[in-house]
Structure formats: C-alpha cells, structure tokens
Design an enzyme around this catalytic site. Sequence first.
Site, short mmCIF file in Angstrom:
data_model
loop_
_atom_site.label_atom_id
_atom_site.label_comp_id
_atom_site.label_asym_id
_atom_site.label_seq_id
_atom_site.Cartn_x
_atom_site.Cartn_y
_atom_site.Cartn_z
N GLY A 208 0.80 -1.23 0.00
CA GLY A 208 0.00 0.00 0.00
C GLY A 208 0.83 1.27 0.00
CB CYS A 209 4.23 2.15 0.82
SG CYS A 209 3.85 2.27 2.56
#
Length: 144
Positions: free
Chosen positions: A53-54
Amino acid sequence: MADSVKDIQDQIIEEFSILDGDMEMTNFYIMELGQKLDPMDEEKKTDDNIVKGCQSKVWLTAWLEENKVFFSADSNTAITKGLVSLLTRIFSGQTPDDIINADLYFPQEIGMDRFIGTQRSNGFGAMIKQMKLYALALKSKIEA
C-alpha cells in the site's frame, strides 16, 4: 521506563511546532529524521518485509525483547524514510497492547496532510496498520 506513545507524540508535535508550518523546512526536517534512522540489515530488505500500500518501497520488521516490540525500517525515498522513522520512534519499545490500542493524533496536530499528499498519506496509514499487525502477532507469542 520508556516514554509512552502519548509522550513521544507530544515531543514530536513540539519539534514540528518550531518549524511553524513552513513546508520546505518541514520536508527537510522529515528527510533529516530519515537519515538518523538506524540502518536496516540488507538481508531484511526482502519482498516479505515490504509494506503493502506504499507507493515508495518501505521495508519493516519487528521483534520482541522483554515483552516489548521493536521495529526496524527503511525506505527507498527520503521523505518516506523520515515518516517511517517517526513511527518507529513512537512504537519501538512499547508493549503490543500499547501499539495495538495507540491513538495517533500527532499527524493532525502537525498538519501532516498539508505536506505529504494523498498517496503518501495512504502509505503512512499502511505503515501504521502493518506495525499494529506485527504487534498483534507478537502479542500472541507472549500469550502462548
């Protein structure tokens, strides 16, 4: 005894208040914090340790010492490394319960959303979530 999650957040808020909301100074300070992050062992920089998710690559590991959780982290971008260094500063040395139940209010207090943007904000949330998941997993080891 280590400072509490709240005490460390209050210290961070105080440090950022000196910058007076100056975006350039704030970004520089965050990058500087990242430079002070303890280096992560290269062999820990594996796909298994990447925070999902980064947008940037963020590696994160956790371990237990005397029923306290400690984190090691790194990133391939300076700002993100600075952001994860803030989280490791807050959460390392805390109990799993303190991490799981932590209410992180410092991002709002320092106006973080003004200088990190939506993508980084989502990534920051993913880092927090991953740290809480590690704490939960390590808590089960203590209770086992």
